[in-house]
Design a protein around this motif. Structure first.
Motif, PDB file in Angstrom:
ATOM      1  N   ILE A  67     -57.685 -19.629  44.564  1.00 18.62           N
ATOM      2  CA  ILE A  67     -56.595 -20.300  45.361  1.00 18.62           C
ATOM      3  C   ILE A  67     -56.039 -21.515  44.622  1.00 18.62           C
ATOM      4  CG2 ILE A  67     -58.006 -19.613  47.284  1.00 18.62           C
ATOM      5  CD1 ILE A  67     -59.405 -22.597  47.413  1.00 18.62           C
ATOM      6  N   GLY A  68     -56.408 -21.535  43.549  1.00 17.00           N
ATOM      7  CA  GLY A  68     -55.754 -22.751  42.601  1.00 17.00           C
ATOM      8  C   GLY A  68     -54.865 -22.038  41.408  1.00 17.00           C
ATOM      9  N   ALA A  69     -55.296 -21.249  40.591  1.00 14.89           N
ATOM     10  CA  ALA A  69     -54.566 -20.651  39.346  1.00 14.89           C
ATOM     11  C   ALA A  69     -53.458 -19.318  39.780  1.00 14.89           C
ATOM     12  CB  ALA A  69     -55.468 -20.202  38.351  1.00 14.89           C
ATOM     13  N   LEU A  70     -53.975 -18.630  40.417  1.00 12.20           N
ATOM     14  CA  LEU A  70     -53.127 -17.343  40.735  1.00 12.20           C
ATOM     15  C   LEU A  70     -51.859 -17.616  41.469  1.00 12.20           C
ATOM     16  CD1 LEU A  70     -55.949 -14.631  41.473  1.00 12.20           C
ATOM     17  CD2 LEU A  70     -54.671 -15.031  39.504  1.00 12.20           C
ATOM     18  N   PRO A  71     -52.156 -18.388  42.786  1.00  9.32           N
ATOM     19  CA  PRO A  71     -50.919 -18.574  43.530  1.00  9.32           C
ATOM     20  C   PRO A  71     -49.968 -19.305  42.581  1.00  9.32           C
ATOM     21  CG  PRO A  71     -52.576 -19.178  44.792  1.00  9.32           C
ATOM     22  CD  PRO A  71     -53.157 -18.942  43.529  1.00  9.32           C
ATOM     23  N   PHE A  72     -50.136 -19.991  41.661  1.00  7.27           N
ATOM     24  CA  PHE A  72     -49.265 -20.663  40.569  1.00  7.27           C
ATOM     25  C   PHE A  72     -48.797 -19.770  39.622  1.00  7.27           C
ATOM     26  CE2 PHE A  72     -48.544 -23.121  36.705  1.00  7.27           C
ATOM     27  CZ  PHE A  72     -47.443 -23.810  36.970  1.00  7.27           C
ATOM     28  N   LEU A  73     -49.703 -18.885  38.988  1.00 11.84           N
ATOM     29  CA  LEU A  73     -49.115 -18.166  38.013  1.00 11.84           C
ATOM     30  C   LEU A  73     -48.383 -16.879  38.218  1.00 11.84           C
ATOM     31  CD1 LEU A  73     -52.633 -18.379  35.853  1.00 11.84           C
ATOM     32  CD2 LEU A  73     -50.216 -19.505  35.331  1.00 11.84           C
TER      33      LEU A  73
END
Length: 470
Positions: A282-288
């Motif tokens: 819920i932190g890195a993947l939605p951004f990447l």
């Protein structure tokens, strides 16, 4: 009985309105990042300041949620928080500079900080334990819908209109959430004279300044927006303030955020052991993912949004059978197995290239959404099984703060990792390329495996009382 069953579905949907708003907001903005960067004429990775400022504000104000709920009543605080969040969204919609966007996102985060933990506290108070598995499944549906709608909304809006409109879509949903809460959630009980607990102002100042210094320093590190000595000082001062708060918490009879709830082993595993998988999912993947699809693979914002939607579609699709799967396999087995599957799927994202068929990408995203949903719903359901109900406000505040810290760390880690990978692969060339992402996704996958180790410490019998739901 039928009215009770309906109530146990409606209340989770209402108190999950904040999750819908937050997930819609985050996924919409992530999809629109390249367009916003072009409009504001700034590097796209600098926009993680706008995302991180929101989650940092969440983390700073979250500790006050338990006290505010006890002092003013859960329903009042819940409705006020949704309105503040909506006001922040409206102001973000008229921002014209990065600084304005960051400031208004801080206001948005102040409202968001109260929404989720107070909503969870209402849920725990309103639903009996034997109904909690079903209620938690309903509780996660609006958030999954928000994640599903967000990428498409973001891609469509920046394609046909200005990016400013991505923030304005939150406003009608916020108003609807307040109206539903006023209709279906019981009125707050009037506090008895002398029952109000004095706020731990010193503890709030220590905890808030500690989180602000540590997370803000990590976010600014390497961006050359402030002198490196100042950024280092922020990180050190934040760390010191958090250590001082830990000592203060042990002495104060009613700390603003009671770390003693971590003494309950199942809750501790959910919060601390679940943090790495939350950082990844819920932190890195939605951004990447939007950066990979739009910058690395050259997709349009709309196409990127539609493809990214398959993560949320997979997350939503698993809801129908999740209660049965939990009862069939148990919490420990499901957490370990689903998180390992997540790790493998996340690592596969680094293999995506311009020649990868779209249907393969969509299938892998869908499968990862299924596995992620199983992990997140299971964690949220089993977390409070060994927490007494009178400690629920502090437990929900602690859990929500850990979740927001995970998002902030995920954005910071994702942005730093892809920036560092880009520098290693082509130091003379500015901008991101598809080859910068494989090592980043492999690292994110390893974080998910780390959580698997923690989940194995759970007992096979943990949460058995919830599996006996009627």
């Amino acid at each position: 009985m039928k009215s009770d069953a309906l109530r146990y579905r409606i209340i989770p949907l209402i108190v999950a309105c904040p999750l819908f708003l937050q997930n819609l907001d985050t996924s919409v903005m992530a999809t629109a990042l390249p367009s916003i960067a072009e409009s504001l004429r700034i590097p796209v990775l600098d926009l993680n300041l706008a995302i991180a400022s929101y989650v940092i504000s969440l983390a700073v104000f979250l500790p006050a949620s338990a006290w505010l709920s006890e002092r003013f009543g859960s329903r009042r605080v819940f409705c006020a928080a949704v309105l503040v969040f909506s006001l922040g969204s409206a102001l973000c919609g008229v921002a014209s500079t990065l600084l304005q966007l960051i400031l208004f996102r801080l206001l948005q985060g102040a409202g968001g900080a109260m929404m989720v933990p107070v909503g969870r506290s209402i849920l725990l108070r309103s639903v009996p334990p034997d109904r909690m598995v079903s209620a938690m499944v309903w509780f996660t549906i609006p958030g999954a819908i928000g994640r599903m709608m967000g990428p498409f909304f973001g891609g469509a809006i920046v394609t046909i209109a200005s990016w400013h409109w991505i923030f304005l879509v939150n406003i009608p949903f916020g108003i609807l959430g307040v109206a539903m809460a006023m209709m279906f959630i019981d009125e707050d009980e009037k506090p008895t004279p002398g029952a109000a607990v004095d706020m731990d102002v010193l503890g709030l100042a220590m905890l808030g300044s500690g989180l602000l210094g540590l997370l803000g320093g990590l976010e600014l590190f390497g961006k050359h927006l402030l002198p490196s000595a100042v950024v280092t000082g922020m990180i050190l001062a934040g760390t010191l303030a958090l250590l001082l708060y830990a000592a203060h918490c042990r002495r104060h009879p009613k700390p603003i955020l009671d770390f003693s709830v971590l003494r309950f082993p199942v809750f501790r595993t959910s919060v601390m052991g679940g943090m790495p998988v939350r950082v990844a999912a819920i932190g890195a993947l939605p951004f990447l993912l939007p950066l990979l699809f739009q910058i690395g693979l050259g997709m349009s914002p709309l196409k990127s949004g539609i493809v990214t939607m398959f993560v949320a579609v997979g997350s939503l699709a698993t809801r129908a059978a999740l209660a049965y799967v939990i009862r069939r396999f148990g919490f420990r087995t499901l957490l370990v197995g689903a998180s390992l599957i997540m790790a493998c799927l996340i690592a596969s994202y680094g293999l995506f290239g311009a020649q990868t068929p779209i249907w393969v990408i969509c299938c892998l995203l869908f499968a990862c959404g299924l596995a992620t949903s199983m992990v997140m719903v299971t964690l949220n359901t089993v977390a409070y099984t060994d927490v007494p109900r009178d400690r629920a406000p502090h437990a929900t505040a602690m859990s929500s703060m850990a979740q927001q810290l995970s998002i902030a760390l995920g954005v910071v880690i994702g942005a730093s990792a892809v920036s560092f990978s880009s520098y290693l692969h082509h130091p003379e060339t500015q901008g991101l390329q598809a080859g910068d992402f494989p090592v980043v996704f492999a690292g994110i996958a390893l974080m998910t495996v780390w959580s698997t180790v923690a989940f194995r410490t759970l007992s096979p019998n943990d949460g058995n009382e919830l599996r006996q739901q009627r």
